[in-house]
Design an enzyme around this catalytic site. Structure first.
Site: not given
Ligand SMILES: N[C@@H](CCO)C(=O)O
Ligand SMILES: NC(=O)c1ccc[n+]([C@@H]2O[C@H](COP(=O)([O-])OP(=O)(O)OC[C@H]3O[C@@H](n4cnc5c(N)ncnc54)[C@H](O)[C@@H]3O)[C@@H](O)[C@H]2O)c1
Ligand code: NA
Length: 431
Positions: A187, A205
């Site tokens: 999960g 980002k």
């Molecule tokens: N899916 C992203 C969640 C945080 O932005 C990660 O694995 O870092």
């Protein structure tokens, strides 16, 4: 607000992984937060499409009408995710005079500058610390603490899922598919992990950080993106043999001519580099400022509670501003600096090739590099396990662009009598 003693009304849109933990902090810490803000904050509504059961959730304020809820609060927290309807809800809240907190990196990387402009026009706050690096303070340092400096480069491990996968491959010698499946079964990785493993989450980002660092409108479409789907256990083993590790980095930079670029790609880093030591699902962002010199920010980039920590920090900031009838700093995107394609950035590359072990192979391969003006730094032949007479040839180049190296690879693959295949092409950073 008309009544100066009335509580600050907070609306929560989304009560999933992050939203539920945000509600917990707002409810469990209500008295502490009141003391820190100087006024009570009241959670007036929680919008969700899924049932949400938790001791701190007051079911009487739960609604499925986020659009309506967005119009009756002083601070609206958007934790729904995705572009629409999140964008509409945020703009509606701003239009209605509310300040907004969001963790929605996908939305900000696509529409951030419009949202920042809308907030400016309406004299409200837009804060989004959770959108980059989860709990790690990195948005605020770029937006405020470092705003007096010139930022030359930011290199970040900003996706926890891919860092976890690469770290498991490195420490356990497993292949990509095995680790991904284990992460999904546990999960940890999402059922559809495309945004993570193909680099798009990190690219969002990167775009957000580039806006803040270079005061320039940079969107996800400006970011060159390569993911980690093709990284194999053999690549990781080769990196290890060279005392390096492979990391997926978001790299945004500004050169001496003030041209900027943003890219996400796997990189071989020396195992002594600070970012090489970032294990598991942790995130870290390495910032190189002209005056500050190197700074490093490290911590949990995802997860309900860590992300909620950043969200509630922003809520408190906005609430304090409301108490003092002020707003926080603007996000001025005044720069017209050219945005270069990060595929044109130069770096050293490693090529791992499967070659037939016979006279002239090395000379012929070297000729292909020479033809494209690519200078070779080191060459190493490695015994391979295959029984078809092939060995591995590892070539590390001096600085070239991604385009140049792709042309070299195309030509190398035409030398079918010498070279069976080019197995890997990966950037090599010294620092
Ligand atoms: N899916 C992203 C969640 C945080 O932005 C990660 O694995 O870092
Ligand atoms: N999960 C993390 O670790 C993490 C880390 C950093 C940032 N984020 C960002 O935080 C945001 C939320 O992520 P999450 O993991 O909590 O998502 P989630 O899928 O767990 O929760 C989404 C919530 O939004 C609700 N929702 C969806 N559409 C809605 C609508 N139209 N009206 C009302 N409610 C609606 C859902 O019912 C659910 O409660 C996203 O932008 C995500 O990128 C998440
Ligand atoms: Na953060």
């Amino acid at each position: 607000m008309a009544n100066n003693d009335a509580p600050i009304r907070v609306a929560l849109l989304g009560a999933g992984t992050v939203g539920s933990q945000t509600a917990r902090l707002l409810v469990e810490q209500a008295d502490e937060l009141e003391a820190r803000v100087g006024r009570r904050m009241e959670l007036v509504g929680i919008a969700t499409l899924d049932p949400v059961e938790a001791p701190w959730i007051d079911q009487s304020i739960v609604t499925n009408d986020a659009a309506e809820l967005a119009t009756r609060a002083d601070i609206v927290i958007e934790l729904i995710g995705g572009i629409e309807p999140a964008r509409t809800f945020i703009l509606k809240a701003i239009d209605n005079g509310a300040s907004v907190v969001t963790a929605n990196k996908a939305l900000l990387a696509k529409c951030g500058p419009e949202i920042y402009a809308a907030a400016r026009e309406h004299g409200v706050d837009i804060y989004f610390e959770a959108a980059v690096g989860g709990a790690i303070p990195i948005v605020r340092p770029l937006r405020e603490s470092m705003v007096g400096d010139r930022i030359n480069r930011i290199m970040g491990i900003v996706n926890g899922t891919t860092n976890y996968i690469l770290d498991e491959m490195t420490t356990k010698g497993l292949d990509f598919d095995e680790v991904l499946k284990a992460a999904q079964d546990a999960g940890f990785a999402e059922a559809n992990p495309t945004a993570d493993i193909d680099g798009f989450d990190a690219a969002s980002k990167a775009a957000i950080m580039a806006c803040l660092a270079f005061h320039r409108d940079v969107r996800i479409d400006d970011v060159h993106v390569e993911g980690i789907r093709n990284i194999t256990a053999a690549d990781i083993a080769a990196a290890k043999a060279l005392h390096r590790v492979i990391k997926l980095l978001a790299v945004v930079k500004q050169n001496d001519k003030d041209e900027i670029s943003a890219g996400v790609y796997p990189v071989m880093l020396p195992e002594t580099h600070q970012l090489a030591k970032v294990g598991g699902s942790f995130n870290a962002v390495f910032v190189e400022g002209e005056a500050s010199d190197d700074l490093m920010f490290y911590g949990r980039g995802a997860g309900g509670a860590p992300t909620a920590s950043a969200v509630v920090g922003d809520v408190v900031t906005e609430a304090r501003h409301r108490v003092h009838s002020t707003v926080g700093p603007d996000i001025p995107l005044y720069s017209n600096a050219p945005i270069l394609d990060a595929a044109d950035d130069t770096s050293s590359y490693m090529l791992r090739m499967s070659v037939f072990d016979k006279p002239g192979v090395l000379a012929n391969a070297a000729l292909v590099f020479a033809k494209h003006g690519v200078s070779i730094k080191t060459v190493q032949q490695v015994e391979a396990e295959g029984d078809d007479g092939t060995h591995e040839l590892w070539v590390i180049t001096h600085a070239v662009s991604d385009r140049q190296i792709r042309e070299v690879v195309e030509d190398l693959e035409k030398s079918v009598n010498d070279i069976k295949s080019v197995l890997t092409v990966i950037r090599v950073f010294e620092g």
